[in-house]
Design a protein around this motif. Structure first.
Motif, PDB file in Angstrom:
ATOM      1  N   LEU A 110      63.467  67.639  37.249  1.00 46.37           N
ATOM      2  CA  LEU A 110      64.045  67.020  36.047  1.00 46.37           C
ATOM      3  C   LEU A 110      63.112  67.100  34.857  1.00 46.37           C
ATOM      4  N   PRO A 111      63.670  67.215  33.662  1.00 43.03           N
ATOM      5  CA  PRO A 111      65.085  67.240  33.304  1.00 43.03           C
ATOM      6  C   PRO A 111      65.701  68.620  33.556  1.00 43.03           C
ATOM      7  N   LEU A 112      67.014  68.608  33.877  1.00 43.06           N
ATOM      8  CA  LEU A 112      67.755  69.837  34.137  1.00 43.06           C
ATOM      9  C   LEU A 112      69.035  69.859  33.309  1.00 43.06           C
ATOM     10  N   PRO A 113      69.471  71.066  32.895  1.00 41.26           N
ATOM     11  CA  PRO A 113      70.663  71.159  32.039  1.00 41.26           C
ATOM     12  C   PRO A 113      71.966  70.864  32.786  1.00 41.26           C
ATOM     13  N   VAL A 114      72.880  70.207  32.073  1.00 43.39           N
ATOM     14  CA  VAL A 114      74.217  69.902  32.586  1.00 43.39           C
ATOM     15  C   VAL A 114      75.251  70.278  31.536  1.00 43.39           C
ATOM     16  N   HIS A 115      76.488  70.398  31.999  1.00 46.38           N
ATOM     17  CA  HIS A 115      77.606  70.687  31.099  1.00 46.38           C
ATOM     18  C   HIS A 115      78.790  69.800  31.499  1.00 46.38           C
ATOM     19  N   PRO A 116      79.752  69.610  30.600  1.00 46.31           N
ATOM     20  CA  PRO A 116      80.893  68.748  30.927  1.00 46.31           C
ATOM     21  C   PRO A 116      81.781  69.344  32.009  1.00 46.31           C
ATOM     22  N   LYS A 117      82.353  68.466  32.800  1.00 38.80           N
ATOM     23  CA  LYS A 117      83.349  68.824  33.820  1.00 38.80           C
ATOM     24  C   LYS A 117      84.526  67.883  33.568  1.00 38.80           C
ATOM     25  N   ILE A 118      85.504  68.375  32.825  1.00 34.13           N
ATOM     26  CA  ILE A 118      86.653  67.551  32.459  1.00 34.13           C
ATOM     27  C   ILE A 118      87.766  67.802  33.467  1.00 34.13           C
ATOM     28  N   VAL A 119      88.196  66.728  34.114  1.00 33.84           N
ATOM     29  CA  VAL A 119      89.224  66.824  35.156  1.00 33.84           C
ATOM     30  C   VAL A 119      90.322  65.806  34.894  1.00 33.84           C
ATOM     31  N   ASP A 122      94.238  60.942  37.998  1.00 33.15           N
ATOM     32  CA  ASP A 122      95.420  60.068  37.969  1.00 33.15           C
ATOM     33  C   ASP A 122      96.163  60.144  36.644  1.00 33.15           C
ATOM     34  N   GLY A 123      96.323  61.368  36.104  1.00 28.94           N
ATOM     35  CA  GLY A 123      97.080  61.557  34.877  1.00 28.94           C
ATOM     36  C   GLY A 123      96.301  61.335  33.596  1.00 28.94           C
ATOM     37  N   CYS A 124      94.996  61.155  33.712  1.00 32.20           N
ATOM     38  CA  CYS A 124      94.167  60.911  32.527  1.00 32.20           C
ATOM     39  C   CYS A 124      92.966  61.860  32.555  1.00 32.20           C
ATOM     40  N   ALA A 125      92.726  62.540  31.436  1.00 31.14           N
ATOM     41  CA  ALA A 125      91.554  63.419  31.347  1.00 31.14           C
ATOM     42  C   ALA A 125      90.292  62.562  31.425  1.00 31.14           C
ATOM     43  N   THR A 126      89.375  62.978  32.283  1.00 30.94           N
ATOM     44  CA  THR A 126      88.149  62.226  32.514  1.00 30.94           C
ATOM     45  C   THR A 126      86.971  63.183  32.434  1.00 30.94           C
ATOM     46  N   CYS A 127      85.899  62.756  31.788  1.00 33.56           N
ATOM     47  CA  CYS A 127      84.726  63.608  31.626  1.00 33.56           C
ATOM     48  C   CYS A 127      83.625  63.218  32.596  1.00 33.56           C
ATOM     49  N   PHE A 128      83.328  64.139  33.491  1.00 34.06           N
ATOM     50  CA  PHE A 128      82.164  64.048  34.351  1.00 34.06           C
ATOM     51  C   PHE A 128      81.184  65.106  33.849  1.00 34.06           C
ATOM     52  N   TRP A 129      80.097  65.298  34.558  1.00 37.44           N
ATOM     53  CA  TRP A 129      79.096  66.294  34.187  1.00 37.44           C
ATOM     54  C   TRP A 129      78.769  67.103  35.413  1.00 37.44           C
ATOM     55  N   GLU A 130      78.262  68.304  35.198  1.00 36.18           N
ATOM     56  CA  GLU A 130      77.945  69.201  36.305  1.00 36.18           C
ATOM     57  C   GLU A 130      76.621  69.880  36.015  1.00 36.18           C
ATOM     58  N   LEU A 131      75.799  69.965  37.044  1.00 38.89           N
ATOM     59  CA  LEU A 131      74.505  70.627  36.922  1.00 38.89           C
ATOM     60  C   LEU A 131      74.708  72.109  36.641  1.00 38.89           C
ATOM     61  N   ASP A 132      74.006  72.643  35.648  1.00 39.37           N
ATOM     62  CA  ASP A 132      74.044  74.087  35.394  1.00 39.37           C
ATOM     63  C   ASP A 132      73.375  74.796  36.577  1.00 39.37           C
ATOM     64  N   GLU A 133      73.647  76.088  36.689  1.00 37.81           N
ATOM     65  CA  GLU A 133      72.957  76.874  37.716  1.00 37.81           C
ATOM     66  C   GLU A 133      71.480  76.909  37.360  1.00 37.81           C
ATOM     67  N   VAL A 134      70.641  76.621  38.340  1.00 40.96           N
ATOM     68  CA  VAL A 134      69.208  76.554  38.122  1.00 40.96           C
ATOM     69  C   VAL A 134      68.523  77.516  39.081  1.00 40.96           C
ATOM     70  N   GLU A 135      67.707  78.405  38.536  1.00 41.56           N
ATOM     71  CA  GLU A 135      66.987  79.368  39.356  1.00 41.56           C
ATOM     72  C   GLU A 135      66.026  78.645  40.304  1.00 41.56           C
ATOM     73  N   GLY A 136      66.056  79.046  41.558  1.00 40.77           N
ATOM     74  CA  GLY A 136      65.157  78.471  42.545  1.00 40.77           C
ATOM     75  C   GLY A 136      65.689  77.212  43.219  1.00 40.77           C
ATOM     76  N   LEU A 137      66.834  76.742  42.799  1.00 40.13           N
ATOM     77  CA  LEU A 137      67.410  75.536  43.404  1.00 40.13           C
ATOM     78  C   LEU A 137      68.142  75.907  44.676  1.00 40.13           C
ATOM     79  N   GLN A 138      67.870  75.200  45.747  1.00 38.49           N
ATOM     80  CA  GLN A 138      68.481  75.497  47.051  1.00 38.49           C
ATOM     81  C   GLN A 138      69.694  74.664  47.273  1.00 38.49           C
TER      82      GLN A 138
END
Length: 138
Positions: A110-119, A122-138
């Protein structure tokens, strides 16, 4: 002061894949999730601004049995943490792409980059976040 329903523009934008916040007309602080008044200076006038969605995961907490969310789990592996956007706003968030087996490695990187994950939840758009692809991460 004209009062508008603050949630409608916010959720309409999420449904379009955009993230909105409120910006203070006095000090420039950004409120996300949006609020009518500024939490930084207390000024009552704010305006809509679109956020870039570019952020960094700065802290990480893996869910335990007691605070795990089955609905979130249906979307993939996740953890909780603080996300700070390039606009300077920081908030608690659910972040996908984190597994218990790689949480320690992620914590150390950390810190590591993230981007929005809008899903649709239950009928409502909701914003979560998702880890970007990180080199060396297993």
């Amino acid at each position: 002061m004209k009062i508008e329903k603050i949630v409608k523009p916010f959720y309409d934008a999420l449904a379009e894949g955009r993230i909105l916040a409120r910006k203070c007309k006095e000090c420039g602080a950004i409120e996300y999730p949006p609020r009518y008044a500024c939490n930084t200076c207390g000024y009552h006038e704010t305006e809509w601004v679109e956020l870039s969605g570019k952020g960094m995961l700065t802290t990480l907490v893996t869910p335990s049995t007691l605070n795990a969310d089955p609905w979130n789990r249906s979307l993939g592996s996740y953890a909780y943490g603080i996300v700070e956007l390039e606009e300077g706003v920081a908030f608690n968030a659910t972040v996908f792409g984190i597994k218990k087996k790689n949480a320690k490695q992620i914590q150390d990187m950390l810190p590591l980059p993230v981007h929005p994950k809008i899903v649709d939840k239950d009928g409502c758009a909701t914003c979560f976040w998702e880890l970007d692809e990180v080199e060396g991460l297993q």
